[in-house]
Design an enzyme around this catalytic site. Structure first.
Site, short mmCIF file in Angstrom:
data_model
loop_
_atom_site.label_atom_id
_atom_site.label_comp_id
_atom_site.label_asym_id
_atom_site.label_seq_id
_atom_site.Cartn_x
_atom_site.Cartn_y
_atom_site.Cartn_z
N SER A 1 -0.69 -7.82 4.64
CA SER A 1 0.92 -7.53 4.75
C SER A 1 1.37 -8.73 5.33
CB SER A 1 1.40 -6.27 5.28
OG SER A 1 2.68 -6.24 5.72
N TYR B 1 1.75 -0.36 12.25
CA TYR B 1 1.48 -1.12 10.82
C TYR B 1 0.96 -2.59 11.15
CZ TYR B 1 2.39 -2.35 6.10
OH TYR B 1 2.22 -2.80 4.77
#
Length: 310
Positions: free
Chosen positions: A144, A157
């Site tokens: 990501s 995350y």
């Protein structure tokens, strides 16, 4: 260049309705037989059904990527059904969360566990299957933009995606002698293009809903709090004016898993419209004032998309 995955078998973890389902569909449309895994039984089944509606071959193999016995079980189930596994896509992850001042130890631990054990256990057992059977396969971990640069409000995350990036490099070195390639793929928040997801949640799907604890989202109400500076509007900050869709991701992952990428290992492939390359001081022109990318080459042929990709 005619990319073909004919004769190959793929396992996609976290094949939920957005990125995972898009990648699974792409691999199938390029010719692979696909096993769709998710901890949510219905999500795995729905991803497989989407592939079959589009003329592909798929099965659902639900299971928890953090449970080694379950991982061994669904890997064996795929081999028993299709004979082998040539492609593994490690996509399973926990989204959302809070910032460092507010995140709970429970959520942080579980988010890291899903990414860490999900990548490790699936790579270990699929990698052993490939090595034992002389399969010079491809393993792709989904990273990501949050794994490479800082964003407010997603501390767990950001932590585990950063870990994914170096896991890929280390695993690539372990598996190179066997001809097994390991790479990561970095998208940024894509606009959903799954017709089922759009029908359920409207154009934009999950990404159009307010982020209570998303990137830079609101946290506590104490008097000392400082406001987050993120407005939630991604496309205007992307040089090409769009963050793309899971279909964009799927095309590129399929190529990365093909024999055309035979010498590519230990790298990160970025498909984000230039978001990561952008200098912090550069504010792109409005999307309407840019040429933008070429038209999207669709993969889902079972229904018209009732949205504009923005």
């Amino acid at each position: 260049m005619d990319i073909s995955l004919e004769g190959k078998v793929a396992l996609v973890t976290g094949a939920g309705p957005n990125i995972g389902s898009g990648i699974a569909l792409a691999l199938a449309r390029y010719g692979a037989k696909v096993a769709c895994n998710d901890i949510d039984v219905d999500a795995a089944k729905t991803a497989a059904e989407r592939i079959e509606r589009n003329g592909g071959t798929a099965i659902s193999v639900p299971g928890d990527v953090t449970d080694e016995e379950q991982v061994i079980g669904y890997v064996q189930a795929v081999v028993e059904r299709f004979g082998q596994i040539d492609i593994l896509v490690n996509n399973a992850a926990l989204l959302g969360g809070k910032g460092v001042l507010d995140e709970s130890a429970e959520f942080f631990g579980r988010a890291v566990e899903v990414a860490a054990l999900g990548n490790f256990l699936n790579t270990k057992h699929v990698g052993r299957h490939m090595a034992e059977n002389g399969i010079r396969g491809s393993i792709v971990a989904i990273s990501s933009s949050n794994g490479w640069s800082g964003s407010a409000g997603v501390i767990a995350y950001a932590f585990h995606k950063g870990g994914v990036n170096n896991f890929v490099r280390a695993a690539a070195m372990d598996l190179a002698p066997y001809g097994i390639r390991v790479n990561s793929f970095t998208p940024t928040a894509p606009t959903p293009d799954n017709p089922d997801l759009i029908a359920e949640r409207g154009a934009g799907g999950v990404l159009e809903r307010p982020h209570r604890h998303g990137i830079g989202g609101e946290s506590g109400t104490e008097s000392w709090r400082r406001p987050a500076r993120w407005t939630g509007q991604r496309p205007p900050m992307v040089p090409m004016g769009t963050t793309g869709t899971p279909t964009d991701i799927g095309h590129c992952v399929a190529w990365l898993c093909s024999d055309y990428a035979r010498l590519i290992t230990g790298i990160d492939l970025v498909v984000d419209g230039g978001a990561r390359a952008k200098n912090f001081a550069y504010f792109p022109a409005a999307a309407a004032d840019t040429a933008g990318p070429l038209p999207l080459i669709p993969l889902d042929i079972t229904g018209e998309l009732d949205q504009e990709v923005s």
